[in-house]
Enzyme design. Structure first.
Site, PDB file in Angstrom:
ATOM      1  N   ASP A  35       0.841  -1.192   0.000  1.00  0.00           N
ATOM      2  CA  ASP A  35       0.000   0.000   0.000  1.00  0.00           C
ATOM      3  C   ASP A  35       0.883   1.251   0.000  1.00  0.00           C
ATOM      4  O   ASP A  35       1.660   1.463   0.936  1.00  0.00           O
ATOM      5  CB  ASP A  35      -0.897  -0.016   1.245  1.00  0.00           C
ATOM      6  N   ASP A  36       0.784   2.059  -1.041  1.00  0.00           N
ATOM      7  CA  ASP A  36       1.519   3.337  -1.119  1.00  0.00           C
ATOM      8  C   ASP A  36       3.023   3.139  -1.272  1.00  0.00           C
ATOM      9  O   ASP A  36       3.802   3.877  -0.663  1.00  0.00           O
ATOM     10  CB  ASP A  36       1.264   4.202   0.121  1.00  0.00           C
ATOM     11  N   CYS A  73      -5.784   4.386  -3.548  1.00  0.00           N
ATOM     12  CA  CYS A  73      -5.880   2.949  -3.295  1.00  0.00           C
ATOM     13  C   CYS A  73      -7.074   2.238  -3.935  1.00  0.00           C
ATOM     14  O   CYS A  73      -6.891   1.345  -4.752  1.00  0.00           O
ATOM     15  CB  CYS A  73      -5.850   2.683  -1.791  1.00  0.00           C
ATOM     16  N   ASP A 323      -0.509  -0.614  -4.809  1.00  0.00           N
ATOM     17  CA  ASP A 323      -1.731  -0.021  -5.354  1.00  0.00           C
ATOM     18  C   ASP A 323      -1.495   1.341  -5.992  1.00  0.00           C
ATOM     19  O   ASP A 323      -2.188   1.733  -6.920  1.00  0.00           O
ATOM     20  CB  ASP A 323      -2.834   0.067  -4.295  1.00  0.00           C
ATOM     21  N   ASN A 324      -0.521   2.088  -5.502  1.00  0.00           N
ATOM     22  CA  ASN A 324      -0.171   3.374  -6.104  1.00  0.00           C
ATOM     23  C   ASN A 324       1.212   3.778  -5.624  1.00  0.00           C
ATOM     24  O   ASN A 324       1.750   3.209  -4.677  1.00  0.00           O
ATOM     25  CB  ASN A 324      -1.189   4.466  -5.756  1.00  0.00           C
TER      26      ASN A 324
END
Length: 647
Positions: A35-36, A73, A323-324
């Site tokens: 995540d991130d 996300c 996700d990003n």
């Protein structure tokens, strides 16, 4: 038992054995999805993530030109699993009404997406960790149609590094004294063991929250106001002292740390102050805490060893991505995502598995453009289901893994004559910094971007169209940090071709997303950006009306986004499709709120058989007490501050 009966049983056993053997020829998939996590600011460097390189990159390959297209996300996770851009899913935000669990279900996404497509192909599917932010204490009884065993994190506990998880709709459990990534690792490993024991091919996704910020939702007892608070990520106790000498990579090729001159940037970025020394010191520590929270590296080692011990490693694809992307200190920003700049769009993507030649190198061995919308078509193709690609309304195409074929990649894996060299990105909403409270939120961060990359010349161009219709154009080969906006200085041919691409890609659907040239040049004479630059096409591109917004909106509205190709690609009434933005009336809001409260009051756990293997950490788990659960439901309602958010 008579001889005939014994013979019949033996025959049945033989048939089952043959069927099992045939079934297990299909490859397995384990996806580790953080995540991130950026691909620009060195978070995947072997100094910080040695296991990622040892167990995935060296025996597999890294894609150096891999991007998300909506850098936040939940929309990005939806792009991944649906194989569609956000303007085609209409899932455009983290929370309702433009995103969220209810909208995800209301759009029918959970009726047709990757885990279910794989189940139809004979796969068992498993999920543990971060799912959607709005999958919460108010609706966890509605089990995502995501797997044979599904263990998603539940908000408001999702971004608490002392996590709570639920299993197939049961009351969420607390894991006292246990660190989130460790819990998700242990449960993911147990799911893999269960998957192997089940004897069917499997897809297992393990989604730790690291290195996302730690987020708490709290109510001020004096004012009664409920809001979210963001803090830097929390490392596991053994990792607190790691990487104390790490510094933000301001000397990297991008060189956009604390950009002084932003006179060529959009108005809202020009309004941001240059970070002072105290904030710069804070951001350096944020960066180090992000590195220290990369416990997923230890997760990788455990996953590989588990697969190896089970004898299925050589028949399993292991994928690592996020996700990003994420920025710390880039341009005038503090910490966060959601912009159209490289830090937010580029993410790691590494894969190993059958048919993929080992790179055995620190350097990326695949520079073909890849996107999250290409993920689902890639998995289907590797699973021997490439025949489904035309049936699912996909915008993506399989990744260019054929460039690393060791000779055993599936023979029907697509090998196009011309791989994708261009793509679009998009975002709707405002901008706010996650950790620097002195930076004022900005409402007008809705944008579209078109980006090109020529694998042979390494030439890349990027055009960003803000919802204010301000434009930015960057020559990424000369200026990878996007410091110099050359929109007014660029050659007219470059500018007009990028505007033409944007006009198509901003409204694309299906094949027009991967091959916009078919719309721009129906005669097939142009197949890439370099060919389009020929002066004989000047008249075509000079006649194309640039894509524009009527105004800045935080959601997708086809009437607000103007392209001359919209009717040609999407039909006369594009709002009638999946991309329809449905406004809720006051009456429907009240009805939805009543229904949601009734659902939130349900406390009975869903019947569910035990897994074959339980994670050892379950011995320490206890259900969240009902009084706390009820209080957290009310807190979540208060935080959203609009009842239809939880529809």
């Amino acid at each position: 038992m008579g001889a005939l009966a014994v013979f019949a049983v033996a025959c049945l056993a033989a048939v089952a054995s043959v069927a099992h053997a045939a079934d297990t020829k299909k490859p397995n998939f384990v996806v580790i999805f953080t995540d991130d996590q950026d691909a620009i600011q060195n978070s995947t460097h072997p100094h910080y993530m040695p296991s990622l390189h040892k167990y995935i990159r060296y025996p597999g390959v890294e894609l150096s030109q891999y991007f998300v297209t909506t850098p936040v996300c939940c929309p990005s996770r939806t792009n991944l699993x649906r194989g569609q851009f956000a303007h085609n899913t209409n899932f455009t935000s983290v929370l309702p009404p433009y995103g969220g669990w209810a909208k995800w279900k209301g759009l029918g996404i959970d009726q047709s997406y990757l885990p279910l497509w794989l189940k139809d192909q004979g796969y068992n599917t498993y999920y543990v960790g971060k799912f959607l932010v709005d999958y919460s204490v108010s609706n966890y009884q509605q089990v995502p149609r995501a797997g044979t065993i599904s263990m998603p994190x539940v908000t408001p506990y999702t971004f608490d590094y002392n996590t709570r998880l639920q299993r197939n709709g049961a009351t969420p459990n607390i894991y006292p004294g246990e660190y989130s990534t460790d819990v998700i690792r242990d449960k993911g490993v147990a799911q893999i063991k269960s998957a192997v024991a089940a004897g069917k091919p499997f897809y297992a996704q393990i989604s730790p929250i690291a290195p996302h910020t730690s987020t708490q939702i709290s109510t001020n007892p004096a004012t009664g106001v409920t809001r979210s608070y963001f803090f830097p990520p929390i490392p596991a106790p053994p990792h607190w002292q790691l990487f104390s000498d790490a510094n933000l990579p301001g000397g990297s090729x991008n060189k956009n740390l604390y950009e002084v001159d932003v006179s060529d940037k959009p108005a809202w970025i020009r309004a941001l102050p240059l970070a002072q020394q105290n904030n710069r010191t804070y951001q350096e520590e944020i960066y180090r805490l992000r590195l220290r929270s990369l416990g997923p590296d230890e997760l990788i080692e455990q996953v590989v060893k588990t697969l190896d011990e089970a004898g299925v490693l050589d028949n399993t694809y292991i994928i690592y991505s996020a996700d990003n992307g994420y920025h710390v200190g880039a341009h005038r920003f503090g910490a966060g995502k959601t912009t159209g700049y490289e830090e937010d769009l580029r993410v790691p993507f590494l894969i190993r598995g059958p048919g993929i030649k080992a790179s055995k190198s620190d350097k990326p061995q695949n520079s073909k453009v890849g996107l999250h919308v290409d993920f689902a078509p890639t998995i289907l193709s590797l699973a021997g289901a490439s025949h489904l690609l035309g049936d699912k309304g996909l915008d993506g195409t399989p990744l260019g893994l054929y460039a690393n074929d060791d000779g055993t990649l599936p023979s029907d894996y697509p090998r196009p004559e011309q791989h994708r060299q261009q793509f679009q990105g998009e975002f709707w909403g405002g901008w706010s910094d996650e950790l620097l409270q002195n930076l004022r939120s900005q409402p007008n961060n809705t944008w579209k971007v078109v980006r090109t990359y020529d694998e042979s010349s390494k030439q890349g161009w990027k055009l960003i169209a803000q919802c204010t219709n301000e434009r930015e154009l960057y020559d990424l080969r000369k200026d990878p940090g996007e410091l110099y906006n050359i929109y007014d200085k660029a050659k007219p041919a470059v500018r007009s071709r990028l505007e033409g691409l944007l006009a198509v890609l901003a409204v694309c659907k299906g094949e027009s997303c991967s091959n916009p040239w078919k719309i721009l040049h129906p005669d097939g004479t142009v197949k890439n950006f370099t060919q389009a630059l020929n002066s004989k096409y000047d008249r075509i591109y000079n006649a194309i009306r640039p894509f524009t917004y009527k105004r800045c909106l935080p959601y997708l509205d086809w009437d607000n986004e103007d392209s001359q190709f919209k009717t040609q690609i999407r039909g006369a009434n594009p709002a009638a499709g999946v991309g329809h933005h449905r406004l809720l009336t006051a009456a429907s809001e009240r009805a939805i709120a009543t229904r949601r409260r009734a659902q939130a009051a349900v406390s009975a756990e869903l019947a569910d058989g035990p897994a074959v293997f339980q994670a050892k950490v379950e011995e320490k788990s206890v259900p969240v007490p009902q009084d706390i659960l009820k209080a957290d439901v009310e807190k979540w309602f208060a935080f959203n501050n609009a009842e239809y958010y939880l529809a």
